[in-house]
Design a protein around this motif. Structure first.
Motif, mmCIF file in Angstrom:
data_model
loop_
_atom_site.group_PDB
_atom_site.id
_atom_site.type_symbol
_atom_site.label_atom_id
_atom_site.label_comp_id
_atom_site.label_asym_id
_atom_site.label_seq_id
_atom_site.Cartn_x
_atom_site.Cartn_y
_atom_site.Cartn_z
ATOM 1 N N ASN A 1 0.822 -1.218 0.000
ATOM 2 C CA ASN A 1 0.000 0.000 0.000
ATOM 3 C C ASN A 1 0.855 1.267 0.000
ATOM 4 O O ASN A 1 0.720 2.138 0.856
ATOM 5 N N LEU A 2 1.747 1.343 -0.949
ATOM 6 C CA LEU A 2 2.709 2.446 -1.005
ATOM 7 C C LEU A 2 2.023 3.819 -0.974
ATOM 8 O O LEU A 2 2.418 4.706 -0.221
ATOM 9 N N ALA A 3 0.983 3.975 -1.800
ATOM 10 C CA ALA A 3 0.344 5.300 -1.904
ATOM 11 C C ALA A 3 -0.241 5.748 -0.574
ATOM 12 O O ALA A 3 -0.235 6.936 -0.245
ATOM 13 N N GLU A 4 -0.735 4.773 0.217
ATOM 14 C CA GLU A 4 -1.278 5.132 1.538
ATOM 15 C C GLU A 4 -0.209 5.799 2.400
ATOM 16 O O GLU A 4 -0.489 6.699 3.183
ATOM 17 N N ILE A 5 1.013 5.334 2.246
ATOM 18 C CA ILE A 5 2.121 5.891 3.047
ATOM 19 C C ILE A 5 2.596 7.210 2.450
ATOM 20 O O ILE A 5 2.778 8.196 3.156
ATOM 21 N N THR A 6 2.767 7.247 1.131
ATOM 22 C CA THR A 6 3.281 8.486 0.527
ATOM 23 C C THR A 6 2.302 9.648 0.724
ATOM 24 O O THR A 6 2.724 10.797 0.829
ATOM 25 N N LEU A 7 1.006 9.310 0.812
ATOM 26 C CA LEU A 7 0.011 10.373 1.007
ATOM 27 C C LEU A 7 0.105 11.015 2.388
ATOM 28 O O LEU A 7 -0.489 12.060 2.637
ATOM 29 N N GLN A 8 0.866 10.383 3.282
ATOM 30 C CA GLN A 8 1.061 10.968 4.622
ATOM 31 C C GLN A 8 2.309 11.836 4.696
ATOM 32 O O GLN A 8 2.629 12.392 5.742
ATOM 33 N N ALA A 9 3.036 11.924 3.588
ATOM 34 C CA ALA A 9 4.343 12.594 3.642
ATOM 35 C C ALA A 9 4.208 14.110 3.584
ATOM 36 O O ALA A 9 3.528 14.655 2.711
ATOM 37 N N ASP A 10 4.907 14.775 4.517
ATOM 38 C CA ASP A 10 5.101 16.223 4.374
ATOM 39 C C ASP A 10 6.225 16.460 3.369
ATOM 40 O O ASP A 10 6.226 17.440 2.633
ATOM 41 N N ILE A 11 7.208 15.559 3.426
ATOM 42 C CA ILE A 11 8.338 15.616 2.492
ATOM 43 C C ILE A 11 8.400 14.244 1.818
ATOM 44 O O ILE A 11 8.479 13.215 2.507
ATOM 45 N N LEU A 12 8.343 14.224 0.497
ATOM 46 C CA LEU A 12 8.379 12.945 -0.231
ATOM 47 C C LEU A 12 9.624 12.919 -1.109
ATOM 48 O O LEU A 12 9.838 13.828 -1.917
ATOM 49 N N ILE A 13 10.449 11.906 -0.911
ATOM 50 C CA ILE A 13 11.703 11.817 -1.660
ATOM 51 C C ILE A 13 11.673 10.540 -2.484
ATOM 52 O O ILE A 13 11.480 9.439 -1.946
ATOM 53 N N ALA A 14 11.857 10.685 -3.795
ATOM 54 C CA ALA A 14 11.800 9.528 -4.690
ATOM 55 C C ALA A 14 13.188 9.187 -5.177
ATOM 56 O O ALA A 14 13.864 10.001 -5.801
#
Ligand code: NAD
Length: 288
Positions: A199-212
């Motif tokens: 459930n990657l998107a569930e986690i990334t949607l919680q990010a204040d800072i998202l690093i790919a």
């Protein structure tokens, strides 16, 4: 909302200008020219381009750089012999082994052979250990570049939820160690995601800072990004002769509050941090 573009080219240029005056002062004070020895094995065209741009950056900053070019069929022992020679050379302060290495060579063995005081990429286990303990000798170039971009763009890092996609030894893992430390440019709550994350998107949607840092073109889509998040794209992928990142830039910039472009985002910062580490290495090896 259209995101503010975090201009890695401009920010890295400011850092390089400041470094150039620090290098000039160091040279004047000690008579020593900080010297980076780059090692390139084989004919990988992308590697050759990277090494050339690192060398050019050294020259414009007042650092000396030398290139040791070895053929693709170099044996591990031949490469280790060169590393020993560079480890012992008193006028060489930093050693950069450009990756990837040809398949007959064990990358880990070679990186472990670089003496920790000249390990400007911070790959040696001693330097990784020091980073983990929050008392770094050198910071790894790309993660350090990411951290500097966050700071230069006045991103609130302390207390923020930073989500990193990618767990490589070069980017994801050391960046997580750095952002979770106590102190300036850190104090984040860090989540590291990877290819086995559910459930990657569930986690990334919680990010204040998202690093790919994934290596898959335009992997991060708009529906994975929380409105107002700061997005840092480490990815460099060649698609139809064009460089694109790991983030779908055009869509995500409509949602994020700030975003790095590719190119001219993280890439130039990596080089600036390498220059900084070469000066640090020269300082560490020069008795004043
Ligand atoms: P890597 O291949 O070592 O690691 C990629 C990571 O992405 C792995 O940890 C993997 O678990 C994760 N991943 C892969 N597929 C995934 C998926 N479907 N879902 C979630 N996670 C997934 O790569 P790397 O060396 O960390 O590099 C990543 C990218 O950054 C590449 O595009 C590389 O070219 C670029 N890079 C840029 C710089 C720079 O200076 N800008 C420096 C180093 C790397």
């Amino acid at each position: 909302m259209t995101a503010k573009i975090i201009d890695g080219a401009a920010i890295s240029q400011q850092i390089r200008d400041k470094l150039a005056s620090e290098v000039a002062a160091f040279r004047a004070q000690t008579g020593v020219i900080p010297h980076l020895a780059a090692v390139l094995v084989g004919e990988n065209p992308a590697s050759a381009v990277y090494v050339r741009s690192k060398q050019k950056a050294c020259e414009t900053t007042g650092l000396k750089s030398t290139l040791h070019k070895l053929p693709a069929d170099t044996t591990q022992q031949q490469l280790l012999d060169l590393i020993t020679q560079l480890n012992q050379a008193p006028d060489v302060h930093g050693i950069l082994v450009q990756l990837p290495l040809p398949k007959q060579i064990d990358q880990q063995v070679v990186l472990d052979a670089v003496t920790p005081l000249k390990d400007v990429d911070a790959f040696h286990p001693e330097n990784v250990g020091l980073i983990a303990q929050g008392r770094p000798r050198f910071l790894p170039c790309t993660p350090h570049g990411v951290q500097q971009l966050l700071m230069a763009s006045a991103t609130q890092i302390a207390g923020a939820h930073a989500v990193i996609i990618g767990r490589s030894e070069i980017v994801g893992k050391p960046l997580a160690m750095m952002l979770v430390q106590k102190g300036t440019g850190a104090d984040a709550t860090v989540t590291v995601c990877h290819s086995r994350t559910r459930n990657l998107a569930e986690i990334t949607l919680q990010a204040d800072i998202l690093i790919a840092a994934i290596g898959v073109p335009r992997f991060v889509t708009a529906n994975m990004v929380r409105p107002g998040a700061v997005v840092i794209d480490v990815g460099i992928n060649r698609v139809d002769d064009k460089l694109v990142g790991d983030v779908d830039f055009d869509a995500v910039k409509e949602i994020a509050s700030a975003i790095t472009p590719v190119p001219k985002g993280v890439g130039p910062m990596t080089i600036a941090m390498l220059l900084k580490n070469t000066l640090t290495a020269a300082r560490l090896q020069t008795k004043s």
